[in-house]
Scaffold this motif. Structure first.
Motif, PDB file in Angstrom:
ATOM      1  N   HIS A  68       0.846  -1.191   0.000  1.00 27.76           N
ATOM      2  CA  HIS A  68       0.000   0.000   0.000  1.00 27.76           C
ATOM      3  C   HIS A  68       0.888   1.250   0.000  1.00 27.76           C
ATOM      4  CE1 HIS A  68      -3.314  -2.634   0.775  1.00 27.76           C
ATOM      5  NE2 HIS A  68      -3.125  -2.758   2.066  1.00 27.76           N
ATOM      6  N   TYR A  72      -1.818   5.950   2.405  1.00 29.68           N
ATOM      7  CA  TYR A  72      -2.918   5.122   2.896  1.00 29.68           C
ATOM      8  C   TYR A  72      -2.737   4.826   4.385  1.00 29.68           C
ATOM      9  CZ  TYR A  72      -5.741   0.986   3.735  1.00 29.68           C
ATOM     10  OH  TYR A  72      -6.624   0.093   4.274  1.00 29.68           O
ATOM     11  N   ARG A  76      -5.124   6.003   7.623  1.00 34.46           N
ATOM     12  CA  ARG A  76      -5.652   5.060   8.619  1.00 34.46           C
ATOM     13  C   ARG A  76      -5.351   5.553  10.036  1.00 34.46           C
ATOM     14  NH1 ARG A  76      -8.462   0.318   7.277  1.00 34.46           N
ATOM     15  NH2 ARG A  76      -7.499  -0.485   9.150  1.00 34.46           N
ATOM     16  N   VAL A  96     -12.267   4.048   4.738  1.00 34.98           N
ATOM     17  CA  VAL A  96     -11.855   2.926   3.898  1.00 34.98           C
ATOM     18  C   VAL A  96     -13.074   2.021   3.719  1.00 34.98           C
ATOM     19  CG1 VAL A  96     -10.316   0.945   3.678  1.00 34.98           C
ATOM     20  CG2 VAL A  96      -9.490   3.057   4.771  1.00 34.98           C
ATOM     21  N   THR A  98     -14.868  -1.416   2.698  1.00 34.79           N
ATOM     22  CA  THR A  98     -14.538  -2.833   2.646  1.00 34.79           C
ATOM     23  C   THR A  98     -15.808  -3.636   2.372  1.00 34.79           C
ATOM     24  OG1 THR A  98     -14.850  -3.082   5.045  1.00 34.79           O
ATOM     25  CG2 THR A  98     -12.605  -2.606   4.283  1.00 34.79           C
ATOM     26  N   ARG A 102     -17.803  -1.760  -0.356  1.00 38.69           N
ATOM     27  CA  ARG A 102     -16.784  -1.447  -1.360  1.00 38.69           C
ATOM     28  C   ARG A 102     -17.198  -1.867  -2.771  1.00 38.69           C
ATOM     29  NH1 ARG A 102     -12.486  -4.278  -3.785  1.00 38.69           N
ATOM     30  NH2 ARG A 102     -10.548  -3.104  -3.986  1.00 38.69           N
ATOM     31  N   PRO A 128      -6.968  -0.932  -1.618  1.00 40.38           N
ATOM     32  CA  PRO A 128      -7.931  -0.178  -0.810  1.00 40.38           C
ATOM     33  C   PRO A 128      -8.642   0.920  -1.596  1.00 40.38           C
ATOM     34  CG  PRO A 128      -5.858  -0.446   0.375  1.00 40.38           C
ATOM     35  CD  PRO A 128      -5.613  -0.869  -1.048  1.00 40.38           C
TER      36      PRO A 128
END
Length: 137
Positions: A68, A72, A76, A96, A98, A102, A128
């Motif tokens: 990543h 990113y 986080r 983010v 998921t 997503r 991501p």
């Protein structure tokens, strides 16, 4: 910041938020984020996908690399950041996406970006998908 990114930042600001050339005129933003370990402010130019609700979708593809991108990890650790979009500076909160949240947006982005599909084929990691939600709107 790399020399390449410094050039993009300068072109972005000189062009009122538009960058031509290697990025093909894709919508760009400048992500102002704080280093997760260093605590230092960083600026990263990124292509984004505008969303109907005014938020910005960004993808941590890192060009299809196996890791990543640094930004990113920074988001986080510190999700409240600012972005420069055009001539505006906007406070945002990173989310983010998921799983089921997503998938619909990811499918749309893959259909819009052949480059993104290529990055996906180059890596085994799940790339991501981050949505930057405007704060105070």
């Amino acid at each position: 910041m790399t020399d390449f990114d410094s050039g993009i930042v300068a072109a972005f600001r000189a062009g009122g938020g538009r960058v031509e050339g290697v990025l093909g005129g894709a919508p760009m933003l400048l992500l102002h984020h704080v280093g997760a370990r260093s605590g230092r402010e960083r600026i990263t130019p990124l292509a984004y996908f505008p969303r109907a609700d005014g938020s910005f979708a960004i993808v941590a593809s890192n060009g299809g690399a196996s890791r990543h991108p640094g930004w990113y990890h920074n988001l986080r650790a510190n999700p409240d950041v600012t972005v420069e979009v055009g001539a505006d500076t906007v406070p945002v909160r990173a989310e983010v996406l998921t799983g089921a949240a997503r998938e619909p947006l990811w499918s749309t982005l893959l259909s819009l970006s052949p480059a993104l599909a290529g990055f996906t084929r180059r890596t085994d990691r799940v790339i991501p998908l981050v949505v930057l939600h405007r704060l105070g709107a």
